[in-house]
Motif scaffolding. Structure first.
Motif, PDB file in Angstrom:
ATOM      1  N   PRO A   1       0.943  -1.278  -0.013  1.00  0.00           N
ATOM      2  CA  PRO A   1      -0.020   0.145   0.095  1.00  0.00           C
ATOM      3  C   PRO A   1       1.111   1.281   0.015  1.00  0.00           C
ATOM      4  CG  PRO A   1       0.054  -0.855   2.216  1.00  0.00           C
ATOM      5  CD  PRO A   1       0.906  -1.909   1.274  1.00  0.00           C
TER       6      PRO A   1
ATOM      7  N   ALA B   1      -3.366   3.555  -1.262  1.00  0.00           N
ATOM      8  CA  ALA B   1      -4.252   3.709  -0.299  1.00  0.00           C
ATOM      9  C   ALA B   1      -4.779   4.941  -0.058  1.00  0.00           C
ATOM     10  CB  ALA B   1      -3.260   3.311   0.973  1.00  0.00           C
TER      11      ALA B   1
ATOM     12  N   GLN C   1      -2.911   1.720   7.129  1.00  0.00           N
ATOM     13  CA  GLN C   1      -1.964   0.726   6.921  1.00  0.00           C
ATOM     14  C   GLN C   1      -0.910   0.780   8.084  1.00  0.00           C
ATOM     15  OE1 GLN C   1      -0.934   3.180   3.019  1.00  0.00           O
ATOM     16  NE2 GLN C   1       1.143   2.477   3.993  1.00  0.00           N
TER      17      GLN C   1
ATOM     18  N   LEU D   1      -7.221  -2.884   3.003  1.00  0.00           N
ATOM     19  CA  LEU D   1      -7.240  -1.563   3.402  1.00  0.00           C
ATOM     20  C   LEU D   1      -8.830  -1.372   3.797  1.00  0.00           C
ATOM     21  CD1 LEU D   1      -4.782  -0.334   0.719  1.00  0.00           C
ATOM     22  CD2 LEU D   1      -4.487  -0.028   3.055  1.00  0.00           C
TER      23      LEU D   1
END
Length: 220
Positions: free
Chosen positions: A152, A178, A187, A207
């Motif tokens: 991410p 992300a 994250q 996510l």
């Protein structure tokens, strides 16, 4: 590409190894001084420098140090960096294990990378924070490989994010956007994607499933 790496621990050291192997011009620094980086420099061909000089001419600067050390970085850190340079923040907040309580994160509700960005005075792209350091060396795969791992990447500066995502692709990993830096809590440590070794679809799903409620282990 000219790349400056501040921090020569597990992540910083292995990024130095891979990026030099790919032909990038890497300058690496740590808090103890360039004389302590002789072995890494001899192994990789990277140039050991002081922290104050790590960003000179750099198109990408990687900040990979303990969060509590970020405020101690020298003023003018990015003086002399290349126009349009990108900053990668790999940091995580570990209040109980290492960093102590950080009020900006705990009381003001800043994401870890937003807090770092405020101290650095330059936009950052959050990446590699949930990556196992050894994976940087051992798990790169060609684009399109069905087992390719995805990372991410969060940040507000779309041009810098594009640069960072391209660099990660070159390193042998897919990326998943992300969102902006205020979404980078998705994250942080304790979230489903943190430490996840999986492809892009699974990373995107993790996510989406993240909760903004910080786990007790990661509260000061």
């Amino acid at each position: 590409m000219k790349i400056g790496i501040i921090g020569a621990g597990h992540i910083g050291g292995n990024l130095t190894r891979r990026l030099t192997a790919l032909g990038h011009d890497v300058a690496v620094a740590n808090s103890r001084g360039p004389e302590t980086l002789t072995a890494l420099a001899e192994e990789t061909g990277a140039t050991p420098v002081t922290v104050a000089r790590a960003a000179r001419g750099a198109e990408v600067v990687v900040v990979t140090i303990p969060l509590k050390k970020v405020p101690d970085l020298p003023a003018g850190l990015f003086d002399g960096a290349a126009p349009g340079f990108a900053v990668i923040d790999t940091g995580n907040y570990y209040p109980r294990q290492r960093d102590g309580r950080i009020a900006g994160i705990e009381d003001e509700g800043l994401t870890e990378s937003r807090w770092t960005e405020k101290h650095l005075g330059h936009p950052v792209i959050k990446a590699f924070n949930g990556t196992y350091a050894q994976d940087i060396l051992e798990r790169p795969l060609a684009a399109g490989h069905p087992d390719r791992q995805a990372l991410p990447v969060a940040g507000d500066d779309e041009a810098a994010k594009k640069t960072v995502r391209a660099l990660i692709d070159e390193l042998g990993f897919d990326t998943v956007d992300a969102g902006g830096l205020d979404e980078s809590w998705r994250q942080q440590p304790g979230t489903p994607v943190y430490g996840l070794r999986a492809g892009a679809a699974a990373v995107a799903k993790a996510l989406a499933e993240a909760s903004p409620e910080r786990e007790d282990e990661f509260r000061g």
